[in-house]
Design a protein around this motif. Structure first.
Motif, PDB file in Angstrom:
ATOM      1  N   PRO A  46      -2.890 -40.946 -97.754  1.00 32.05           N
ATOM      2  CA  PRO A  46      -3.927 -41.251 -97.215  1.00 32.05           C
ATOM      3  C   PRO A  46      -4.794 -40.239 -96.758  1.00 32.05           C
ATOM      4  O   PRO A  46      -6.092 -40.123 -96.562  1.00 32.05           O
ATOM      5  CB  PRO A  46      -3.797 -42.009 -96.087  1.00 32.05           C
ATOM      6  N   LEU A  47      -4.254 -38.671 -96.609  1.00 28.08           N
ATOM      7  CA  LEU A  47      -4.786 -37.473 -95.972  1.00 28.08           C
ATOM      8  C   LEU A  47      -5.731 -37.288 -97.110  1.00 28.08           C
ATOM      9  O   LEU A  47      -6.620 -36.238 -96.950  1.00 28.08           O
ATOM     10  CB  LEU A  47      -3.705 -36.512 -95.545  1.00 28.08           C
ATOM     11  N   LEU A  48      -5.549 -37.620 -98.387  1.00 29.81           N
ATOM     12  CA  LEU A  48      -6.332 -37.093 -99.373  1.00 29.81           C
ATOM     13  C   LEU A  48      -7.813 -37.439 -99.316  1.00 29.81           C
ATOM     14  O   LEU A  48      -8.904 -36.570 -99.902  1.00 29.81           O
ATOM     15  CB  LEU A  48      -5.985 -37.807-100.805  1.00 29.81           C
ATOM     16  N   VAL A  49      -8.366 -38.345 -98.470  1.00 30.27           N
ATOM     17  CA  VAL A  49      -9.658 -38.635 -98.091  1.00 30.27           C
ATOM     18  C   VAL A  49     -10.482 -37.338 -97.307  1.00 30.27           C
ATOM     19  O   VAL A  49     -11.571 -37.179 -97.111  1.00 30.27           O
ATOM     20  CB  VAL A  49      -9.782 -39.804 -97.181  1.00 30.27           C
ATOM     21  N   VAL A  50      -9.401 -36.453 -96.934  1.00 30.16           N
ATOM     22  CA  VAL A  50      -9.904 -35.217 -96.102  1.00 30.16           C
ATOM     23  C   VAL A  50     -10.705 -34.303 -97.286  1.00 30.16           C
ATOM     24  O   VAL A  50     -11.729 -33.672 -97.088  1.00 30.16           O
ATOM     25  CB  VAL A  50      -8.849 -34.383 -95.682  1.00 30.16           C
ATOM     26  N   ALA A  51     -10.212 -34.424 -98.431  1.00 30.85           N
ATOM     27  CA  ALA A  51     -10.943 -33.305 -99.551  1.00 30.85           C
ATOM     28  C   ALA A  51     -12.437 -33.814 -99.915  1.00 30.85           C
ATOM     29  O   ALA A  51     -13.249 -32.773 -99.719  1.00 30.85           O
ATOM     30  CB  ALA A  51     -10.249 -33.566-100.779  1.00 30.85           C
ATOM     31  N   PRO A  52     -12.803 -35.108-100.033  1.00 31.21           N
ATOM     32  CA  PRO A  52     -14.242 -35.240-100.364  1.00 31.21           C
ATOM     33  C   PRO A  52     -15.202 -35.057 -98.925  1.00 31.21           C
ATOM     34  O   PRO A  52     -16.288 -34.837 -99.109  1.00 31.21           O
ATOM     35  CB  PRO A  52     -14.513 -36.805-100.804  1.00 31.21           C
ATOM     36  N   THR A  53     -14.465 -35.329 -97.619  1.00 29.39           N
ATOM     37  CA  THR A  53     -15.222 -35.238 -96.647  1.00 29.39           C
ATOM     38  C   THR A  53     -15.371 -33.680 -96.358  1.00 29.39           C
ATOM     39  O   THR A  53     -16.552 -33.365 -95.929  1.00 29.39           O
ATOM     40  CB  THR A  53     -14.415 -35.955 -95.462  1.00 29.39           C
ATOM     41  N   LEU A  54     -14.450 -32.972 -96.687  1.00 31.59           N
ATOM     42  CA  LEU A  54     -14.746 -31.376 -96.534  1.00 31.59           C
ATOM     43  C   LEU A  54     -15.817 -31.021 -97.608  1.00 31.59           C
ATOM     44  O   LEU A  54     -16.595 -30.248 -97.421  1.00 31.59           O
ATOM     45  CB  LEU A  54     -13.372 -30.935 -96.731  1.00 31.59           C
ATOM     46  N   THR A  55     -15.661 -31.493 -98.768  1.00 30.63           N
ATOM     47  CA  THR A  55     -16.745 -31.013 -99.777  1.00 30.63           C
ATOM     48  C   THR A  55     -18.093 -31.250 -99.402  1.00 30.63           C
ATOM     49  O   THR A  55     -19.021 -30.419 -99.912  1.00 30.63           O
ATOM     50  CB  THR A  55     -16.231 -31.978-100.932  1.00 30.63           C
ATOM     51  N   ALA A  56     -18.264 -32.380 -98.479  1.00 26.72           N
ATOM     52  CA  ALA A  56     -19.651 -32.764 -98.376  1.00 26.72           C
ATOM     53  C   ALA A  56     -20.463 -31.859 -97.649  1.00 26.72           C
ATOM     54  O   ALA A  56     -21.542 -31.604 -97.347  1.00 26.72           O
ATOM     55  CB  ALA A  56     -19.696 -34.071 -98.013  1.00 26.72           C
ATOM     56  N   TRP A  57     -19.634 -31.009 -96.769  1.00 26.61           N
ATOM     57  CA  TRP A  57     -19.954 -29.978 -95.964  1.00 26.61           C
ATOM     58  C   TRP A  57     -20.714 -28.989 -96.762  1.00 26.61           C
ATOM     59  O   TRP A  57     -21.971 -28.472 -96.013  1.00 26.61           O
ATOM     60  CB  TRP A  57     -18.896 -29.560 -95.033  1.00 26.61           C
ATOM     61  N   PHE A  58     -20.270 -28.651 -97.747  1.00 28.10           N
ATOM     62  CA  PHE A  58     -21.231 -27.351 -98.504  1.00 28.10           C
ATOM     63  C   PHE A  58     -21.595 -27.597 -99.972  1.00 28.10           C
ATOM     64  O   PHE A  58     -22.010 -26.778-100.607  1.00 28.10           O
ATOM     65  CB  PHE A  58     -19.784 -26.188 -98.651  1.00 28.10           C
ATOM     66  N   ALA A  59     -21.391 -29.002-100.397  1.00 27.20           N
ATOM     67  CA  ALA A  59     -21.727 -29.256-101.710  1.00 27.20           C
ATOM     68  C   ALA A  59     -22.618 -30.759-102.055  1.00 27.20           C
ATOM     69  O   ALA A  59     -22.876 -31.211-100.908  1.00 27.20           O
ATOM     70  CB  ALA A  59     -20.482 -29.254-102.741  1.00 27.20           C
ATOM     71  N   GLY A  60     -23.183 -30.790-102.726  1.00 28.33           N
ATOM     72  CA  GLY A  60     -23.972 -32.077-103.201  1.00 28.33           C
ATOM     73  C   GLY A  60     -23.171 -33.232-103.269  1.00 28.33           C
ATOM     74  O   GLY A  60     -22.037 -33.229-103.497  1.00 28.33           O
ATOM     75  N   PRO A  61     -24.102 -34.311-103.568  1.00 28.83           N
ATOM     76  CA  PRO A  61     -23.155 -35.760-103.985  1.00 28.83           C
ATOM     77  C   PRO A  61     -22.566 -35.623-105.209  1.00 28.83           C
ATOM     78  O   PRO A  61     -21.378 -36.257-105.060  1.00 28.83           O
ATOM     79  CB  PRO A  61     -24.525 -36.557-103.875  1.00 28.83           C
ATOM     80  N   TRP A  62     -22.993 -34.942-106.111  1.00 25.66           N
ATOM     81  CA  TRP A  62     -22.138 -35.312-107.349  1.00 25.66           C
ATOM     82  C   TRP A  62     -20.959 -34.335-107.519  1.00 25.66           C
ATOM     83  O   TRP A  62     -19.779 -35.117-107.881  1.00 25.66           O
ATOM     84  CB  TRP A  62     -22.951 -34.778-108.606  1.00 25.66           C
ATOM     85  N   THR A  63     -21.014 -33.283-106.915  1.00 26.62           N
ATOM     86  CA  THR A  63     -19.630 -32.523-106.533  1.00 26.62           C
ATOM     87  C   THR A  63     -18.661 -33.293-105.568  1.00 26.62           C
ATOM     88  O   THR A  63     -17.408 -33.310-105.949  1.00 26.62           O
ATOM     89  CB  THR A  63     -19.833 -31.214-106.024  1.00 26.62           C
ATOM     90  N   THR A  64     -19.210 -33.857-104.586  1.00 22.23           N
ATOM     91  CA  THR A  64     -18.346 -34.652-103.825  1.00 22.23           C
ATOM     92  C   THR A  64     -17.731 -35.809-104.292  1.00 22.23           C
ATOM     93  O   THR A  64     -16.830 -36.124-104.083  1.00 22.23           O
ATOM     94  CB  THR A  64     -19.299 -35.080-102.617  1.00 22.23           C
ATOM     95  N   ALA A  65     -18.342 -36.534-105.164  1.00 21.07           N
ATOM     96  CA  ALA A  65     -18.053 -37.793-105.726  1.00 21.07           C
ATOM     97  C   ALA A  65     -16.920 -37.293-106.960  1.00 21.07           C
ATOM     98  O   ALA A  65     -15.828 -37.926-106.970  1.00 21.07           O
ATOM     99  CB  ALA A  65     -19.001 -38.442-106.824  1.00 21.07           C
ATOM    100  N   GLY A  66     -16.919 -36.015-107.579  1.00 16.33           N
ATOM    101  CA  GLY A  66     -16.094 -35.427-108.397  1.00 16.33           C
ATOM    102  C   GLY A  66     -14.783 -35.263-107.465  1.00 16.33           C
ATOM    103  O   GLY A  66     -13.525 -35.581-108.007  1.00 16.33           O
ATOM    104  N   ILE A  67     -14.935 -34.416-106.391  1.00 18.57           N
ATOM    105  CA  ILE A  67     -13.458 -34.225-105.619  1.00 18.57           C
ATOM    106  C   ILE A  67     -13.117 -35.870-105.066  1.00 18.57           C
ATOM    107  O   ILE A  67     -11.797 -35.534-105.042  1.00 18.57           O
ATOM    108  CB  ILE A  67     -14.008 -33.562-104.409  1.00 18.57           C
ATOM    109  N   GLY A  68     -13.984 -36.557-104.881  1.00 19.16           N
ATOM    110  CA  GLY A  68     -13.329 -37.923-104.540  1.00 19.16           C
ATOM    111  C   GLY A  68     -12.744 -38.780-105.396  1.00 19.16           C
ATOM    112  O   GLY A  68     -11.379 -39.283-105.364  1.00 19.16           O
ATOM    113  N   ALA A  69     -13.093 -38.607-106.864  1.00 15.42           N
ATOM    114  CA  ALA A  69     -12.420 -39.043-107.865  1.00 15.42           C
ATOM    115  C   ALA A  69     -11.118 -38.351-108.270  1.00 15.42           C
ATOM    116  O   ALA A  69      -9.908 -38.955-108.457  1.00 15.42           O
ATOM    117  CB  ALA A  69     -13.142 -38.848-109.391  1.00 15.42           C
ATOM    118  N   LEU A  70     -11.127 -36.875-107.935  1.00 11.93           N
ATOM    119  CA  LEU A  70      -9.768 -36.000-108.051  1.00 11.93           C
ATOM    120  C   LEU A  70      -8.826 -36.716-107.053  1.00 11.93           C
ATOM    121  O   LEU A  70      -7.433 -36.822-107.329  1.00 11.93           O
ATOM    122  CB  LEU A  70     -10.163 -34.762-108.065  1.00 11.93           C
ATOM    123  N   ALA A  71      -9.192 -36.786-105.750  1.00 11.99           N
ATOM    124  CA  ALA A  71      -8.249 -37.277-104.644  1.00 11.99           C
ATOM    125  C   ALA A  71      -7.670 -38.646-105.189  1.00 11.99           C
ATOM    126  O   ALA A  71      -6.572 -38.854-104.910  1.00 11.99           O
ATOM    127  CB  ALA A  71      -9.160 -37.585-103.505  1.00 11.99           C
TER     128      ALA A  71
END
Length: 392
Positions: A46-71
């Motif tokens: 469940p800690l994997l959700v931290v990855a897209p949350t952190l990505t949204a701080w410096f990247a756009g929605p498409w990159t955030t979605a990609g990191i979420g898919a990777l999680a």
């Protein structure tokens, strides 16, 4: 051609955003590996959700979605290795990561849209500033000029304060003004007065005639800018300054504006007593109603013009900014350095928050040139133009 461009692209260093992207990717790898290593008894996925949350701080929605898919992929790999892929809890965790990632992506898209809107607003404000507040020349004959403008509204670069300068023959004329009101709603009156000054400054021989002409223009057109509940309540305070090259004097006509500070080279500060007329826009169109105050203004002197947003700025205790007292410390500075000092001191005094727009304009009469320099300058047939402009 294409292969060479590809090699150049491969050799380029990574951008800061690309380097930051390694952090959520590394988090996914570490959390997935740790979850596999600890087995089914300790669940870390469940800690994997931290990855897209952190990505949204410096990247756009498409990159955030990609990191979420990777999680989500990391969650799937971890549960497959631990033999819990078909369990209900893993399905809930994957769905939870997908839902949270979708929400983060939506908020990221809203944030980016707002940032684009603010960028457009700022570009419009900067364009309006260039149109309305023309950069002042750094020199007008023997005078050196510097100016500072601080708008009270956070996302605005201009507001209800204004300044302008014009040179007619061997005379420099400068105006500083303050529209009743502040921020962007006061731009109409500021634009009206600036346009009237730039035209009238070259047409009238005396400051009272100039003031009367400006009042006529404001009185004629202000009703077009007033709403029904503000009829007759809009006006502009202004200070008109005239300095001749050959006279060690300054002439001023005040239309309800605060008196400037006269800074001497011997660390003296003089606050002149002016005879102000009513503000512009109230119908005082007779030149006889505008007085002219004359003060000595010799080589090395500096005239500091300001709007009431400066002297009415308060600190956290409610104390007003002591402009004359602070300016006395920097009378030997150049106009640019003087205003830089005052600006930093004013920001520190108010904590960076202003209740009104702020404008400062410093006019310094340079020391008289030596005879040799005078002969050289008079021998030149081509005029000298200002190399830089007065920043805002």
């Amino acid at each position: 051609m294409d292969s060479r461009q590809g090699r150049v692209g491969l050799g380029q260093p990574w951008q800061p955003g690309q380097l930051l992207l390694l952090i959520p990717v590394a988090l996914i790898v570490v959390i997935t590996a740790a979850d596999i290593a600890t087995g089914p008894n300790i669940v870390l996925s469940p800690l994997l959700v931290v990855a897209p949350t952190l990505t949204a701080w410096f990247a756009g929605p498409w990159t955030t979605a990609g990191i979420g898919a990777l999680a989500m992929a990391g969650e799937t790999v971890s549960s497959w290795r631990t033999g819990t892929l078909s369990s209900r809890s893993v399905m809930v965790e994957v769905i939870a990561i997908a839902v949270i990632t979708s929400l983060i992506v939506f908020l990221c898209a809203v944030r980016d849209r707002h940032a684009r809107q603010m960028a457009r607003v700022r570009s419009v404000a900067e364009a309006a500033q260039q149109v309305l507040m023309w950069p002042l020349p750094s020199r007008l004959g023997p005078l050196r000029l510097a100016c500072v403008y601080l708008a009270s509204e956070e996302e605005a670069d201009i507001g209800g304060d204004l300044y302008a300068a014009a040179r007619t023959g061997s005379v420099a004329r400068v105006m500083i003004g303050d529209v009743r009101g502040k921020g962007l709603p006061a731009l109409g009156e500021a634009a009206l007065l600036l346009g009237a000054f730039r035209e009238a400054a070259h047409q009238h021989a005396s400051l009272p005639d100039l003031a009367a002409s400006l009042d006529r223009s404001m009185t004629r057109y202000l009703p077009d800018l007033e709403s029904e509940d503000e009829a007759g309540e809009r006006f502009v305070t202004a200070l008109l300054v005239e300095i001749a090259d050959a006279e060690p004097l300054v002439r001023m006509t005040s239309c309800g504006h605060p008196a400037p500070l006269l800074l001497g080279p011997d660390n003296t500060v003089h606050v002149p007593r002016l005879h102000p007329a009513p503000p512009l826009g109230v119908g005082v169109t007779d030149p006889d109603n505008h007085a002219v105050d004359v003060l000595p203004f010799g080589p090395g002197d500096t005239l500091l013009l300001y709007t009431d947003g400066v002297i009415e700025a308060r600190d956290h205790n409610g104390a007003f900014y002591p402009l004359a007292e602070r300016a006395a410390q920097w009378t030997d500075h150049s106009p640019e350095a003087l205003l830089h000092r005052i600006e930093r001191d004013l920001l520190a005094h108010t904590g960076g928050r202003f209740g009104d727009d702020v404008a400062l304009l410093a006019i310094h009469r340079a020391p008289s040139p030596t005879p040799a320099t005078t002969f050289s300058a008079s021998s030149a047939d081509t005029p000298t133009s200002a190399g830089s402009s007065c920043g805002t």
